[in-house]
Design an enzyme around this catalytic site. Structure first.
Site, PDB file in Angstrom:
ATOM      1  N   GLY A   6       0.793  -1.216   0.000  1.00 30.94           N
ATOM      2  CA  GLY A   6       0.000   0.000   0.000  1.00 30.94           C
ATOM      3  C   GLY A   6       0.828   1.270   0.000  1.00 30.94           C
ATOM      4  O   GLY A   6       2.045   1.255  -0.191  1.00 30.94           O
ATOM      5  N   TYR A  51      -2.124   7.446   7.890  1.00 32.73           N
ATOM      6  CA  TYR A  51      -1.853   8.127   9.159  1.00 32.73           C
ATOM      7  C   TYR A  51      -2.316   7.250  10.313  1.00 32.73           C
ATOM      8  O   TYR A  51      -3.368   6.604  10.240  1.00 32.73           O
ATOM      9  CB  TYR A  51      -2.591   9.466   9.208  1.00 32.73           C
ATOM     10  CG  TYR A  51      -2.570  10.125  10.576  1.00 32.73           C
ATOM     11  CD1 TYR A  51      -1.404  10.699  11.076  1.00 32.73           C
ATOM     12  CD2 TYR A  51      -3.710  10.150  11.377  1.00 32.73           C
ATOM     13  CE1 TYR A  51      -1.371  11.277  12.340  1.00 32.73           C
ATOM     14  CE2 TYR A  51      -3.697  10.734  12.634  1.00 32.73           C
ATOM     15  CZ  TYR A  51      -2.518  11.294  13.107  1.00 32.73           C
ATOM     16  OH  TYR A  51      -2.488  11.864  14.365  1.00 32.73           O
ATOM     17  N   CYS A  84      -3.809   6.664   1.223  1.00 30.17           N
ATOM     18  CA  CYS A  84      -3.701   5.459   0.394  1.00 30.17           C
ATOM     19  C   CYS A  84      -3.503   5.789  -1.079  1.00 30.17           C
ATOM     20  O   CYS A  84      -3.807   4.980  -1.961  1.00 30.17           O
ATOM     21  CB  CYS A  84      -4.922   4.565   0.587  1.00 30.17           C
ATOM     22  SG  CYS A  84      -5.205   4.132   2.327  1.00 30.17           S
TER      23      CYS A  84
END
Length: 218
Positions: free
Chosen positions: A72, A76, A168
């Site tokens: 990925g 956070y 992402c």
């Protein structure tokens, strides 16, 4: 069905401490080693996965950025987010990677349904979403047939740091959290419900509470 899935509740812990302990746990486990899930929260940190691109870090400011070995892109972590690190022998469980991801997503969808929140997965963007806003992220690494890293569920946290990144790798992706969807909740209750749903969806017979920390792995 595997007998028991062990859970270790570690509270608030530095990200890199947990990460390096995960690596050592995975590298050192034998074929008969029991699977474990570590439940944690982290002080504010951005983590950049193996597919991460620098342009998705917009304005990190004073929040540290850690380059890590999970799949990925950037995400956070912060207080009020429930993180579960899944140290599973996936060969022993008989799961493929896609199957494991689906089982984790279904775990989270079922947990959210317990609170009356209708959530769904997306085929092209791993994680769990509520009306298009992301409420939980997934990022895994498989090494020697065993998984580490795991999932992060936004429970009751400050979402502002997500605006400093493209979460992402998706510009403008909206983020949400359980407290915004279901009102006042108890973090410990969410953690307990997650444990139960993981046991169910990963085909374990029961759960076990593990004592002690992870200092011997760091």
């Amino acid at each position: 069905m595997t007998v028991a899935l062990g859970f270790r509740d570690l509270g608030l812990i530095d990200y890199e401490t947990a990460w390096h302990a995960m690596q050592r746990f995975t590298d050192g486990r034998g074929r008969e080693a029991a699977d474990e899930v570590w439940l944690v929260q982290h002080p504010p940190v951005f983590t950049q996965g193996q597919s991460g691109k620098a342009e998705h870090l917009l304005l990190p400011g004073n929040i540290p950025v850690v380059q890590v070995d999970r799949g990925g892109q950037v995400t956070y972590h912060g207080p009020g987010q429930l993180v579960a690190y899944l140290m599973l022998d996936v060969r022993r469980l008989g799961f493929g990677v896609r199957d494991l991801v689906t089982r984790i997503e279904n775990t989270l969808i079922a947990l959210l349904a317990d609170y009356g929140v209708k959530a769904a997965a997306k085929a092209d963007a791993p994680g769990v979403y509520v009306d298009g806003a992301k409420i939980a992220s997934l990022g895994l690494r498989i090494r020697n047939g065993c998984s580490f890293h795991g999932l992060a569920l936004n429970v009751d946290m400050d979402l502002e740091p997500f605006r400093r990144i493209n979460p992402c790798g998706y510009a403008g992706l909206a983020m949400t959290q359980l407290s915004d969807q279901a009102g006042q909740i108890e973090f410990s209750e969410v953690s307990a419900r997650l444990r139960a749903q993981l046991v169910k969806h990963l085909d374990y017979a029961e759960q076990a509470t593990l004592t002690g920390g992870i200092n011997h792995y760091d």
